[in-house]
Design an enzyme around this catalytic site. Sequence first.
Site, PDB file in Angstrom:
ATOM      1  N   ARG A   7       0.813  -1.217   0.000  1.00  0.00           N
ATOM      2  CA  ARG A   7       0.000   0.000   0.000  1.00  0.00           C
ATOM      3  C   ARG A   7       0.852   1.275   0.000  1.00  0.00           C
ATOM      4  O   ARG A   7       0.554   2.206  -0.769  1.00  0.00           O
ATOM      5  CB  ARG A   7      -0.948  -0.012   1.205  1.00  0.00           C
ATOM      6  CG  ARG A   7      -1.937   1.145   1.238  1.00  0.00           C
ATOM      7  CD  ARG A   7      -2.857   1.012   2.448  1.00  0.00           C
ATOM      8  NE  ARG A   7      -3.913   2.031   2.448  1.00  0.00           N
ATOM      9  CZ  ARG A   7      -3.783   3.232   2.973  1.00  0.00           C
ATOM     10  NH1 ARG A   7      -2.642   3.585   3.544  1.00  0.00           N
ATOM     11  NH2 ARG A   7      -4.786   4.093   2.926  1.00  0.00           N
ATOM     12  N   TYR A  57       0.004 -13.642   0.714  1.00  0.00           N
ATOM     13  CA  TYR A  57       0.537 -13.442  -0.631  1.00  0.00           C
ATOM     14  C   TYR A  57       1.812 -12.617  -0.555  1.00  0.00           C
ATOM     15  O   TYR A  57       2.013 -11.862   0.396  1.00  0.00           O
ATOM     16  CB  TYR A  57      -0.489 -12.780  -1.563  1.00  0.00           C
ATOM     17  CG  TYR A  57      -1.061 -11.466  -1.092  1.00  0.00           C
ATOM     18  CD1 TYR A  57      -0.418 -10.258  -1.327  1.00  0.00           C
ATOM     19  CD2 TYR A  57      -2.296 -11.431  -0.442  1.00  0.00           C
ATOM     20  CE1 TYR A  57      -0.967  -9.049  -0.919  1.00  0.00           C
ATOM     21  CE2 TYR A  57      -2.852 -10.233  -0.027  1.00  0.00           C
ATOM     22  CZ  TYR A  57      -2.182  -9.057  -0.261  1.00  0.00           C
ATOM     23  OH  TYR A  57      -2.731  -7.858   0.146  1.00  0.00           O
ATOM     24  N   ASP A  99     -14.270   3.894   0.208  1.00  0.00           N
ATOM     25  CA  ASP A  99     -14.901   3.438   1.446  1.00  0.00           C
ATOM     26  C   ASP A  99     -15.886   4.446   2.013  1.00  0.00           C
ATOM     27  O   ASP A  99     -16.788   4.074   2.772  1.00  0.00           O
ATOM     28  CB  ASP A  99     -13.834   3.141   2.501  1.00  0.00           C
ATOM     29  CG  ASP A  99     -13.113   1.833   2.255  1.00  0.00           C
ATOM     30  OD1 ASP A  99     -13.579   1.049   1.408  1.00  0.00           O
ATOM     31  OD2 ASP A  99     -12.082   1.591   2.911  1.00  0.00           O
TER      32      ASP A  99
END
Length: 365
Positions: A103, A188, A265
Amino acid sequence: MIAKRDVAVIGGGPAGLTTALALAMQGASVRVFEQAETLGDIGAGLQISPNGGRALAALGLTDALDRISLPSEAVVPTNGVTGRTVTRFDLTGQVPRYRFVARPDLIAMLAEACRARGVELCLGTRADDPRADLVVGADGIKSQVRARLNGADAPAFSGQVAWRAVVQAEAPPQARIWMMPGRHVVTYPLPGNRLNIVAVQERNDWAAEGWHHADTPQAMRDAFADACPALHDILWAVEVPLLWGLFRHPVAARWHDASHVLVGDAAHPTLPFLAQGANLALEDAVVLARCVARHGIAAGLPRYQALRAPRVTRAIAAADANAVNYHLSGVRQRAAHLGLAALGRMAPGAFINRLDWLYGYDPAG
């Protein structure tokens, strides 16, 4: 029709920066207000699925994304107690490729692109109601712009909490879903030989929303004490897990007024069981910019909501379904795993085909 109009974006996360970039590319004069002193210093990994990749491609960022991310080869459902691989769904045929990215790296990439387009990044600045022709609420699940448009929100605890962590580890380029009764873990890889971990547990008590609640490693280990050796080794390598409660928020009934609009969001929070929160926000940015460029602010904002609301509602419902499917036990788990294994053998493309409505979408129209 948005060219030379003043736009204020509240929030410097992926949703806000992508929206700022998309609008700046349409000629708008854009400022981003972020109350943190720096960008991208929190958070862990993100999965950019093909639909999100197309949004970034529409903004000219394909090569930049490739440089900071890893391509995924497969999704691998696994029994987290026995360690047995249930099946493997190949992702290599996806165009653009499904990718893994940290991120902070994604935010740095977006910020650099914004600056190159003349976007003003106002860090360490809280802007509750800036003056602008268009104010974009990209301020997340506790959005003040959403509250202005819809009133107070009452999220419902989902009965699940999640830990996030990143550890140093080499791993194959795939997302592995470790499924267990009442729990699951998704792992991952990230660039730099790192492994992203999201571990979810059903429980009656809850943790506060957000990413900033440090928990003890032992609490997470206790929740997964019966994990198979491979998963055990991963979780026991975590030193400082971050814990948060997972809450369901309704999709906002009202996404805009004459001069305010919601993205990401702030408009449609989702549980993290389809890895679509960031991808839906990237889509929002491109669709919003397209709508106001073609139709102006007055007509473009309702057009944007009409295009986005049905899609994000469907994606949220699919994420909710995964929250159940990952946590099955007993006979139901055995039947579901046998079904997945048969699907992987007999129709290896079925997994991707079933999600074509999601992954095949192009927000650029």
